[in-house]
Design an enzyme around this catalytic site. Structure first.
Site, mmCIF file in Angstrom:
data_model
loop_
_atom_site.group_PDB
_atom_site.id
_atom_site.type_symbol
_atom_site.label_atom_id
_atom_site.label_comp_id
_atom_site.label_asym_id
_atom_site.label_seq_id
_atom_site.Cartn_x
_atom_site.Cartn_y
_atom_site.Cartn_z
ATOM 1 C CE LYS A 164 -4.090 -1.835 -0.097
ATOM 2 N NZ LYS A 164 -4.895 -1.685 -1.334
ATOM 3 C CE LYS A 270 -11.615 -3.491 -3.722
ATOM 4 N NZ LYS A 270 -10.438 -3.166 -4.503
HETATM 5 MG MG MG Z 1 -6.615 -1.883 -5.253
#
Ligand code: MG
Length: 371
Positions: A164, A270
């Site tokens: 991240k 997603k």
């Molecule tokens: Mg992502």
């Protein structure tokens, strides 16, 4: 078969590591919504939707529950096994807000599986792979702290890491290099900025990490550097790093436009962003037809969301399922039994009918009931 009652619950999912940080955001845990759809024949289906806080996607926990309150009265007495009809009804009663519909759709797939006495992956096309490759998130932190996580996660069996970044680009360059120093040839370093960089910042990072893979054999990928599709496209046109689009892939038309523009090598699928398993399967099948690999996953969640991900991923050809996530492994709270088992960086879903998970109602806070 008719829907006789819809029950809505919520739970907090605190992070085992204390927090989860990406881009400029950081959260100690997430508010998840669990939906139980009861039928007049005694079967109950379970679904879950957990936005990643209120500022990640245009979705938030209270919105899930407000939206379900809007939809639920219109679904009573409808047949939950007729998934396209259920989705048409939801679209007719609430325009947009796909994430609101996701948990209901998921619960209806659970019921369909129980009626058929088959695991959901069979209904989604069959078990095309015995186990589902997982990535491990490396939460944004100081560069050295992030790098120290790699041997720890490798000892747990992970070889694919979602690193991240998306904060200060100069620090992000150091983060990626420090993490890479701890990695081995063949492992995946997915630098995910979660929309955090301006276009020029993304280009600065892309150029600074361009040679890591060439020198080490580490498989470096670059994910959703900027907020808008057009910024991402501009960055993509100036780097040869394998490119993943995530947050801006929110409709089939967006996917087709990006495919036409050669804007990515892979997408992040997603489930809740597309409105549930029904619509995610359409996207999954389209990606397979287009030759486009996917990360099959969701925003966040517990055991129920992870089971839905696992069923969709098991029924995806392995060459198109790049990686997935077992979100329940990141939380201190268990909200269901029967979750996919996780071992050596992969997960395996149960062969029970439906989604194969049973909610732990005592771990949930009752919010609303519609009948
Ligand atoms: Mg992502």
């Amino acid at each position: 078969m008719k829907i006789s009652r819809i029950r809505v619950f919520r739970a907090d999912l605190p992070m085992i590591e204390g927090s989860y940080s990406w881009s400029t955001q950081s959260h100690a845990g997430f508010d998840t919504t669990v939906v139980l759809v009861d039928t007049d024949e005694g079967l109950t289906g379970v679904g879950e939707c957990c936005p990643l806080g209120p500022t990640y996607l245009p979705a938030y926990a209270h919105g899930v529950r407000a939206g379900i309150a809007q939809l639920a009265p219109h679904l009573i007495n409808e047949d939950p096994t007729q998934l396209d009809r259920i989705n048409s009804l939801m679209d007719a009663q609430l325009k947009g807000h796909p994430y609101v519909k996701s948990a209901i759709d998921m619960a209806c797939w659970d019921i369909l599986g129980k009626v058929a006495d088959l695991p959901v992956y069979v209904l989604l096309g069959g078990k095309l792979q015995e186990k589902v490759t997982l990535y491990k998130v490396v939460s944004r932190a100081d560069p050295n702290a992030m790098a120290e996580r790699i041997p720890e996660y490798r000892n747990q069996g992970f070889r694919q890491f979602q690193v991240k970044v998306g904060e200060d680009p100069s620090t992000d360059i150091i983060r990626i290099h420090r993490v890479a120093e701890k990695m081995e040839a063949g492992e995946v370093l997915n630098a995910d900025a979660n929309t955090g960089w301006k276009q020029h910042e993304a280009l600065q990072v892309a150029h600074a990490i361009a040679d890591i893979g060439k020198q080490t054999g580490i498989r470096v990928t670059f994910e959703q550097p900027c907020l808008s599709y057009h910024e991402c496209l501009a960055v993509r046109q100036h780097t040869d790093l394998p490119f993943v689009l995530d947050e801006c892939m929110d409709s089939i038309s967006a996917l087709l436009q990006a495919q036409h523009d050669h804007a990515m090598d892979m997408i992040n699928l997603k489930i809740s962003r597309f409105g549930g398993i029904t619509r995610a399967r359409q996207v999954r099948d389209l990606c397979v037809s287009l030759g486009l690999p996917m990360n099959v996953e969701d925003s966040w969640g517990g055991e129920i969301t992870t089971a839905a991900i696992a069923h969709l991923a098991h029924s995806t050809p392995p060459e198109f399922q790049f990686q997935s996530s077992a979100f329940h492994e990141y939380s201190t709270t268990q909200i269901a039994t029967g979750a996919p088992s996780v071992q050596d960086g992969a997960m395996v879903v149960s062969n029970a009918s439906g989604l194969g998970v049973e909610p732990i109602v005592d771990a949930l806070e009752a919010v609303a009931e519609f009948n």
